[in-house]
Write a protein that holds these residues in place. Structure first.
Motif, PDB file in Angstrom:
ATOM      1  N   ASP A   1       0.835  -1.284   0.151  1.00  0.00           N
ATOM      2  CA  ASP A   1       0.099   0.036   0.029  1.00  0.00           C
ATOM      3  C   ASP A   1       0.870   1.309   0.169  1.00  0.00           C
ATOM      4  N   ASP A   2       1.527   1.321  -1.049  1.00  0.00           N
ATOM      5  CA  ASP A   2       2.597   2.385  -1.206  1.00  0.00           C
ATOM      6  C   ASP A   2       2.571   3.161  -2.585  1.00  0.00           C
ATOM      7  N   PRO A   3       1.681   4.304  -2.836  1.00  0.00           N
ATOM      8  CA  PRO A   3       1.472   4.841  -4.022  1.00  0.00           C
ATOM      9  C   PRO A   3       2.787   5.052  -4.924  1.00  0.00           C
ATOM     10  N   VAL A   4       3.805   5.484  -4.156  1.00  0.00           N
ATOM     11  CA  VAL A   4       5.316   5.761  -5.019  1.00  0.00           C
ATOM     12  C   VAL A   4       5.674   4.496  -5.775  1.00  0.00           C
ATOM     13  N   GLY A   5       5.630   3.369  -4.835  1.00  0.00           N
ATOM     14  CA  GLY A   5       6.227   2.080  -5.541  1.00  0.00           C
ATOM     15  C   GLY A   5       5.225   1.455  -6.516  1.00  0.00           C
TER      16      GLY A   5
ATOM     17  N   ASP B   1      -8.808  -0.081  -3.414  1.00  0.00           N
ATOM     18  CA  ASP B   1      -9.230   1.010  -4.162  1.00  0.00           C
ATOM     19  C   ASP B   1      -8.244   2.314  -4.583  1.00  0.00           C
ATOM     20  N   ARG B   2      -7.225   2.397  -3.297  1.00  0.00           N
ATOM     21  CA  ARG B   2      -6.185   3.343  -3.723  1.00  0.00           C
ATOM     22  C   ARG B   2      -5.094   2.886  -4.797  1.00  0.00           C
ATOM     23  N   ALA B   3      -4.946   1.479  -4.953  1.00  0.00           N
ATOM     24  CA  ALA B   3      -4.103   0.807  -5.840  1.00  0.00           C
ATOM     25  C   ALA B   3      -4.679   0.977  -7.304  1.00  0.00           C
ATOM     26  N   ARG B   4      -6.212   0.822  -7.456  1.00  0.00           N
ATOM     27  CA  ARG B   4      -6.800   0.816  -8.506  1.00  0.00           C
ATOM     28  C   ARG B   4      -6.789   2.118  -9.136  1.00  0.00           C
TER      29      ARG B   4
ATOM     30  N   ALA C   1      -5.568   2.632 -12.934  1.00  0.00           N
ATOM     31  CA  ALA C   1      -6.338   3.487 -13.856  1.00  0.00           C
ATOM     32  C   ALA C   1      -5.647   4.659 -14.317  1.00  0.00           C
ATOM     33  N   ALA C   2      -4.954   5.456 -13.615  1.00  0.00           N
ATOM     34  CA  ALA C   2      -4.235   6.614 -14.141  1.00  0.00           C
ATOM     35  C   ALA C   2      -3.090   6.039 -15.057  1.00  0.00           C
ATOM     36  N   ALA C   3      -2.351   4.943 -14.685  1.00  0.00           N
ATOM     37  CA  ALA C   3      -1.289   4.619 -15.751  1.00  0.00           C
ATOM     38  C   ALA C   3      -1.881   4.145 -17.084  1.00  0.00           C
ATOM     39  N   LEU C   4      -3.141   3.458 -17.002  1.00  0.00           N
ATOM     40  CA  LEU C   4      -3.698   2.930 -18.261  1.00  0.00           C
ATOM     41  C   LEU C   4      -4.441   4.221 -18.972  1.00  0.00           C
ATOM     42  N   ALA C   5      -4.552   5.336 -18.425  1.00  0.00           N
ATOM     43  CA  ALA C   5      -5.020   6.511 -18.721  1.00  0.00           C
ATOM     44  C   ALA C   5      -4.110   7.429 -19.366  1.00  0.00           C
TER      45      ALA C   5
END
Length: 468
Positions: free
Chosen positions: A134-138, A193-196, A200-204
């Protein structure tokens, strides 16, 4: 007459001798005192030196060569050097970062229908969450690596296929969480949800510039054998990121075409909503169905362009040893018959020529030519152990075509491996035995020269199973 008495002087006890008799005792005491001081000093000064034992780190095989643009770099198995974490960290710290520019990848924007995009998002969510926690940077760094792989010709061409590549193979998976039981552990809905959101941002189109065109990474407390083959380019927390050396690590190499279709993944059932319908894809026990028991109406039809060629998806209940019997039933009484088989419907092509990435993921092939007295069955030995190496498909080096850059052709010849239909001089070249990956020149750590996209056009190249 009174006599006056003279008092007698008191008697004094002598403890030390006087005069000449006192000198020898004084000398003895001085010598004893000096010995008490000098003897420890002499012992310390002449004691053997204690040399700290140097910890030995297992050496990784030195790099050998850089794969030229006319060949596709194999994906090496994720096998680790047997060292403890402290030694691994010391070794990893000794490898310098590449001095070549850290060029960002192009934005990835997913296409396809709504259900397929949802499956891709859930696969990428599982990948970033179970790999980086659960680490958004990683998570952003891991997402970039996965999408880099989707675009690189050496890897599968869908997000789910990249994340779960090798999960069914004996040689292991590319991302360990897909085959080590980690999926039995559930993250909270908030973490999912946070990881999703990251996925989603990467796929966009969101790009994580910190990892550039990295296609590999590992934590700093392990040493994969492939780490000696690649350029170390960045570090995010405890993860080190790598790209292939030479042209295959530059942005122009990332020209693989996304399929636009994502398969259901049975392992994500109960974890990812978009894969909740994957229950019927959970493979039954191998060997619970005999080839002879398959009804005739269930036999696959040949491809439209060739009544003697079959592209089939194997029933997971079939035992590996029963594949030749199944092929013989499919071919029936045809004097000439060619069958190519996969275990995943998403990998099975609809027509020939097959995409080389699909061909490399082929599980089994069969060729019959009664006019020449030839019949041969071959297995993909990256996935199946066979008692005879003559039953294994051969890896190949694919050479560039002088006239086409994107269309890939392949002719499957059982017994001879995969061969280029457009090789130099019209011939086919088999991979040298020593070709085991992307290698630097032995003993050199000099920064690579500036990379320029070559004028050579590539015809084809296999995707070889496994290397997070």
């Amino acid at each position: 007459m009174n006599q006056m008495l003279t008092p007698t002087p008191p008697v004094t006890r002598r403890l030390l001798p006087e005069g000449p008799a006192r000198l020898p005792l004084t000398i003895v005491l001085l010598v004893t005192a000096l010995a008490a001081i000098l003897l420890p000093l002499l012992i310390v000064a002449n004691a053997p030196r204690i040399v700290p034992v140097e910890r030995k780190v297992a050496k990784v095989r030195p790099a050998q060569r850089v794969i030229p643009p006319a060949e596709l770099p194999p994906v090496e198995p994720a096998v680790f050097v047997a060292v403890d974490p402290a030694d691994a960290r010391a070794y990893n710290a000794s490898i310098p970062f590449s001095t070549a520019p850290l060029l960002p990848a192009r934005p990835f924007r997913i296409t396809g229908d709504e259900a397929s995009i949802a499956r891709a998002t859930d696969c990428l969510t599982a990948g970033v969450l179970y790999e980086a926690g659960d680490d958004p940077v990683g998570q952003k760094a891991v997402a970039q690596v996965i999408l880099n792989r989707v675009r690189h010709p050496a890897f599968p061409k869908s997000v789910c296929a990249v994340v779960f590549q090798g999960a069914e193979r004996r040689t292991g998976c590319q991302f360990t969480f897909t085959c080590d039981g980690a999926l039995a552990r559930r993250y909270s809905q908030v973490a999912w949800d946070r990881a999703r959101g990251v996925a989603a941002a990467a796929l966009a189109g969101s790009v994580e510039k910190a990892v550039g065109t990295a296609t590999h990474y590992h934590t700093d407390w392990v040493v994969p054998y492939w780490s000696a083959s690649l350029d170390k380019i960045s570090e995010v927390h405890t993860h080190l990121f790598f790209r292939w050396t030479g042209w295959w690590g530059t942005p122009p190499a990332f020209r693989g075409r996304y399929t636009g279709a994502e398969p259901l993944v049975a392992k994500l059932k109960g974890i990812a909503p978009a894969h909740s319908a994957a229950g019927d894809l959970i493979a039954p026990a191998e060997g619970t169905l005999a080839a002879a028991a398959i009804p005739a109406e269930a036999m696959p039809a040949p491809i439209a362009a060739d009544a003697n060629s079959f592209l089939v998806t194997l029933d997971p209940r079939l035992g590996t040893a029963d594949y030749p019997a199944f092929a013989a039933r499919v071919c029936g009484d045809r004097p000439y018959c060619k069958l190519m088989a996969w275990t995943d419907r998403a990998d099975t092509p609809a027509a020939l020529p097959a995409d080389p990435r699909q061909t490399e993921r082929m599980a089994f092939s069969y060729l019959r030519d009664r006019a020449r007295g030839f019949e041969k069955a071959l297995w993909n030995c990256e996935r199946y152990e066979r008692p005879d190496l003559g039953q294994c498909m051969k890896s190949q080096v694919f050479l560039s075509s002088p006239d086409r850059s994107d269309d890939l052709k392949l002719d499957m010849l059982p017994g001879g491996g995969l061969r280029s239909a457009l090789g130099v001089g019209g011939g086919a070249k088999e991979a040298p035995a020593e070709l085991s990956g992307v290698r630097r020149k032995s003993g050199t750590l000099a920064p690579p020269a500036p990379v320029v996209a070559p004028p050579v056009r590539r015809t084809m190249g296999p995707e070889v199973p496994k290397g997070s």
